[in-house]
Enzyme design. Structure first.
Site, mmCIF file in Angstrom:
data_model
loop_
_atom_site.group_PDB
_atom_site.id
_atom_site.type_symbol
_atom_site.label_atom_id
_atom_site.label_comp_id
_atom_site.label_asym_id
_atom_site.label_seq_id
_atom_site.Cartn_x
_atom_site.Cartn_y
_atom_site.Cartn_z
ATOM 1 N N SER A 155 77.735 54.250 33.818
ATOM 2 C CA SER A 155 77.037 54.598 33.077
ATOM 3 C C SER A 155 75.576 55.280 34.016
ATOM 4 O O SER A 155 76.009 56.263 34.818
ATOM 5 C CB SER A 155 76.369 53.623 31.951
ATOM 6 O OG SER A 155 75.581 54.224 30.878
ATOM 7 N N ASP A 205 81.634 54.892 28.171
ATOM 8 C CA ASP A 205 80.716 54.400 28.968
ATOM 9 C C ASP A 205 81.325 53.004 29.753
ATOM 10 O O ASP A 205 81.752 52.088 29.223
ATOM 11 C CB ASP A 205 79.639 53.782 28.087
ATOM 12 C CG ASP A 205 78.335 53.642 28.843
ATOM 13 O OD1 ASP A 205 78.415 52.735 30.026
ATOM 14 O OD2 ASP A 205 77.128 53.985 28.804
#
Length: 300
Positions: free
Chosen positions: A50, A164
């Site tokens: 991320s 993510d």
């Protein structure tokens, strides 16, 4: 492992760095890298998930200084101008404008051509597994790695829709193990809060009255409300982000327990709201301070 028990890390010894997921507070990892660099550590491998992938990828490309300067020069209105909402897609934002703006600063290198070995961790929701992106266009890997479910649309890489990396690997320690680094330093984005539990982070860097009266300002206000910008009126996306953050914190604790690094640097989990990227300057300082504190405590 206590600081006294941890093996001492010699300067210029090869170090692997695992950078964690944490939304905007991931920018604190810029300060961590700056602190490590100032002490002479030779970072040869980075794995990030991320926002940790974003910071790590930019550093691996040799553009962290330019990137940090660009971020610190932006305010709330600048970031909101990069918001590109979509309708009828599995996410609120497309993310194209954001990536294009960052690409202008960093360039568009291939991962395998970077001077530092880099891995961006994403998640394949269909196969329910981690995906380690170590080749191909850097921005494809980064866009996939920070595709927070519900906020950003998934990103297609090699025919797979990826989201993510923090969903399964909020602290991607395992992704550093193929390197020849002697030591591992991990940055955990779920440190104990600086404020009392339950007290939300203060909002900073808001635009002035003129900005808020403009069409862009009104659209920005709508987006921010959707992101949960009012701490007294939590929005759906903010509730989702806090739930995700809670899950990531638990997974990170398990990862640290199963595969403990030589040093863990912890960023307070309430350093900012997850979308407050316009607070870059203060977040970098938070990261630098926490890194210095951890390094001093460990005697490095």
């Amino acid at each position: 492992m206590t600081p006294a028990e941890a093996p001492k890390i010699a300067r210029k010894e090869k170090v692997a760095l695992a950078l964690g997921a944490g939304g905007a507070r991931g920018l604190a990892q810029i300060g961590v890298i700056e602190a490590l660099d100032a002490r002479g550590f030779d970072i040869v491998t980075i794995a990030g998930a991320s926002s940790g992938a974003l910071v790590g990828g930019v550093f691996a490309a040799g553009k962290l200084g330019d990137f940090c300067k660009a971020l610190e020069g932006m305010d709330r209105a600048d970031f909101l101008r990069l918001v590109d909402p979509v309708i009828g897609r599995p996410g609120l934002l497309r993310g194209t404008r954001l990536v294009d703006a960052m690409r202008e600063v960093v360039g568009d290198p291939m991962i395998e051509a970077l001077p530092i070995q880099f891995t961006a961790v994403a998640v394949d929701l269909v196969r329910q597994r981690e995906v380690w992106l170590r080749q191909g266009p850097l921005w494809d890997a980064l866009r996939a790695s920070f595709a927070i479910p519900g906020l950003f649309t998934p990103h297609v890489v090699h025919g797979r829709e990826l989201v993510d990396g923090g969903l399964l690997a909020p602290l991607p320690i395992a992704a550093t193990r193929m390197s020849d680094a002697h030591r591992l330093i991990a940055v955990d984005m779920h440190g104990w809060p600086e404020r009392p539990p339950g007290e939300p982070a203060e909002l900073h860097g808001r635009g002035g009255a003129k900005d808020r009266e403009s069409l862009g300002g009104r659209v920005g206000d709508w987006i921010e409300r959707k992101l949960g910008g009012d701490p007294d009126d939590m929005g759906l996306t903010e509730a989702m982000s806090r739930a995700l953050d809670t899950m990531q914190a638990q997974i990170a604790r398990v990862q640290l327990a199963l595969d403990p690094p030589e040093l863990v640097i912890r960023i307070p989990r309430d350093a900012c709201q997850f979308y407050e990227f316009w607070r870059a300057k203060e977040l970098v300082e938070v990261g630098r301070a926490e890194a210095e504190k951890a390094l001093d405590a460990a005697g490095y």
